[in-house]
Design a protein around this motif. Structure first.
Motif, PDB file in Angstrom:
ATOM      1  N   ASP A 107      42.435  81.288  33.484  1.00  0.00           N
ATOM      2  CA  ASP A 107      42.124  80.551  34.422  1.00  0.00           C
ATOM      3  C   ASP A 107      43.194  79.372  35.105  1.00  0.00           C
ATOM      4  O   ASP A 107      43.428  79.386  36.112  1.00  0.00           O
ATOM      5  N   ILE A 108      43.837  78.669  34.028  1.00  0.00           N
ATOM      6  CA  ILE A 108      44.744  77.905  34.254  1.00  0.00           C
ATOM      7  C   ILE A 108      46.067  78.094  33.343  1.00  0.00           C
ATOM      8  O   ILE A 108      45.899  78.463  31.991  1.00  0.00           O
ATOM      9  N   ILE A 109      47.204  78.402  34.057  1.00  0.00           N
ATOM     10  CA  ILE A 109      48.469  78.241  33.546  1.00  0.00           C
ATOM     11  C   ILE A 109      49.090  76.789  33.212  1.00  0.00           C
ATOM     12  O   ILE A 109      49.507  76.055  33.988  1.00  0.00           O
ATOM     13  N   ASP A 110      48.875  76.695  31.677  1.00  0.00           N
ATOM     14  CA  ASP A 110      49.322  75.309  31.154  1.00  0.00           C
ATOM     15  C   ASP A 110      50.032  75.633  29.991  1.00  0.00           C
ATOM     16  O   ASP A 110      50.559  76.683  29.667  1.00  0.00           O
ATOM     17  N   GLU A 111      50.610  74.598  29.310  1.00  0.00           N
ATOM     18  CA  GLU A 111      51.188  74.282  28.262  1.00  0.00           C
ATOM     19  C   GLU A 111      50.945  75.426  27.058  1.00  0.00           C
ATOM     20  O   GLU A 111      51.709  76.089  26.526  1.00  0.00           O
ATOM     21  N   GLU A 112      49.564  75.732  26.995  1.00  0.00           N
ATOM     22  CA  GLU A 112      48.908  76.784  25.869  1.00  0.00           C
ATOM     23  C   GLU A 112      49.571  78.220  26.490  1.00  0.00           C
ATOM     24  O   GLU A 112      49.858  78.823  25.522  1.00  0.00           O
ATOM     25  N   VAL A 113      49.442  78.401  27.657  1.00  0.00           N
ATOM     26  CA  VAL A 113      49.921  79.869  28.260  1.00  0.00           C
ATOM     27  C   VAL A 113      51.454  79.784  27.929  1.00  0.00           C
ATOM     28  O   VAL A 113      51.887  80.704  27.413  1.00  0.00           O
ATOM     29  N   PHE A 114      52.218  78.626  28.172  1.00  0.00           N
ATOM     30  CA  PHE A 114      53.717  78.802  28.062  1.00  0.00           C
ATOM     31  C   PHE A 114      54.044  78.787  26.617  1.00  0.00           C
ATOM     32  O   PHE A 114      54.903  79.744  26.313  1.00  0.00           O
TER      33      PHE A 114
ATOM     34  N   ASN B 146      52.932  85.519  37.649  1.00  0.00           N
ATOM     35  CA  ASN B 146      53.993  85.070  36.731  1.00  0.00           C
ATOM     36  C   ASN B 146      53.642  83.791  36.131  1.00  0.00           C
ATOM     37  O   ASN B 146      52.312  83.294  36.301  1.00  0.00           O
ATOM     38  N   THR B 147      54.483  83.193  35.285  1.00  0.00           N
ATOM     39  CA  THR B 147      54.142  81.956  34.746  1.00  0.00           C
ATOM     40  C   THR B 147      54.140  80.710  35.719  1.00  0.00           C
ATOM     41  O   THR B 147      53.644  79.587  35.363  1.00  0.00           O
ATOM     42  N   LYS B 148      54.666  80.913  36.778  1.00  0.00           N
ATOM     43  CA  LYS B 148      54.428  79.923  37.890  1.00  0.00           C
ATOM     44  C   LYS B 148      52.972  80.110  38.789  1.00  0.00           C
ATOM     45  O   LYS B 148      52.759  79.394  39.426  1.00  0.00           O
ATOM     46  N   GLY B 149      52.182  81.154  38.320  1.00  0.00           N
ATOM     47  CA  GLY B 149      50.935  81.379  38.799  1.00  0.00           C
ATOM     48  C   GLY B 149      51.101  82.042  40.117  1.00  0.00           C
ATOM     49  O   GLY B 149      49.933  82.143  40.972  1.00  0.00           O
ATOM     50  N   GLU B 150      52.064  82.655  40.433  1.00  0.00           N
ATOM     51  CA  GLU B 150      52.178  83.280  41.685  1.00  0.00           C
ATOM     52  C   GLU B 150      51.933  84.758  41.433  1.00  0.00           C
ATOM     53  O   GLU B 150      52.284  85.448  40.375  1.00  0.00           O
ATOM     54  N   LYS B 151      51.047  85.326  42.627  1.00  0.00           N
ATOM     55  CA  LYS B 151      50.974  86.861  42.440  1.00  0.00           C
ATOM     56  C   LYS B 151      52.113  87.435  42.535  1.00  0.00           C
ATOM     57  O   LYS B 151      52.783  87.345  43.320  1.00  0.00           O
ATOM     58  N   VAL B 152      52.284  88.454  41.583  1.00  0.00           N
ATOM     59  CA  VAL B 152      53.372  89.292  41.635  1.00  0.00           C
ATOM     60  C   VAL B 152      52.811  90.940  41.479  1.00  0.00           C
ATOM     61  O   VAL B 152      51.735  91.131  41.124  1.00  0.00           O
TER      62      VAL B 152
END
Length: 154
Positions: A22-29, A112-118
């Motif tokens: 749900d949230i792209i944060d440090e954990e996801v990175f 993507n890692t910026k939260g943009e739909k690709v």
């Protein structure tokens, strides 16, 4: 971050459905970096978070063809065209290959890692890699789909 152990066939985590992010944060990175570090320690072309013990919907594909690696969060196959049989292997089932029927062409959407739909429209090896890695997110291994499995001769 770290080269993680790749879970092997038989580990129950490989048969579980991964959770949506749900949230792209440090954990996801950190997950993405661990996927990269782990994949690049092998000769594979793709890795999904469940393979390193993380039940989150993240995949990494790098065909090692000079193009940028693909990182997809919450990937979804939205269209499939045709069918094609090919030989697949898996880092979670080393020493074996199998004949698998996959779509010839797929359209895949995600973030993507910026939260943009690709969106990717893929065929050939990339289409198979998308299908293979997204299957991992749903607890499906290629051996579940394989018509035949072969031991790789050294």
């Amino acid at each position: 971050m770290a080269v993680r152990e790749i879970l092997r066939f038989g580990n129950v985590k490989l048969k579980r459905v991964s959770r949506k992010i749900d949230i792209i944060d440090e954990e996801v990175f950190n997950i993405v970096q661990d996927l990269k570090d782990t994949l690049y320690s092998t000769t594979g072309i793709g890795l999904a978070a469940p393979q390193i013990g993380i039940l989150k919907r993240v995949i990494l594909i790098d065909l090692r063809d000079g193009e940028e690696p693909i990182v997809l969060i919450n990937p979804l196959i939205v269209a499939k065209i045709g069918k094609e049989e090919s030989i697949e292997g898996c880092l979670s089932y080393p020493g074996y290959e199998g004949k698998v029927i996959r779509p010839k062409k797929v359209t895949v959407q995600g973030l993507n890692t910026k939260g943009e739909k690709v969106e990717y429209i893929a065929e050939g090896v990339l289409a198979k890699a998308f299908c293979h890695e997204i299957d991992h997110l749903d607890g499906i291994l290629y051996i579940d789909r394989a018509k035949k499995i072969y031991k790789i001769e050294e």
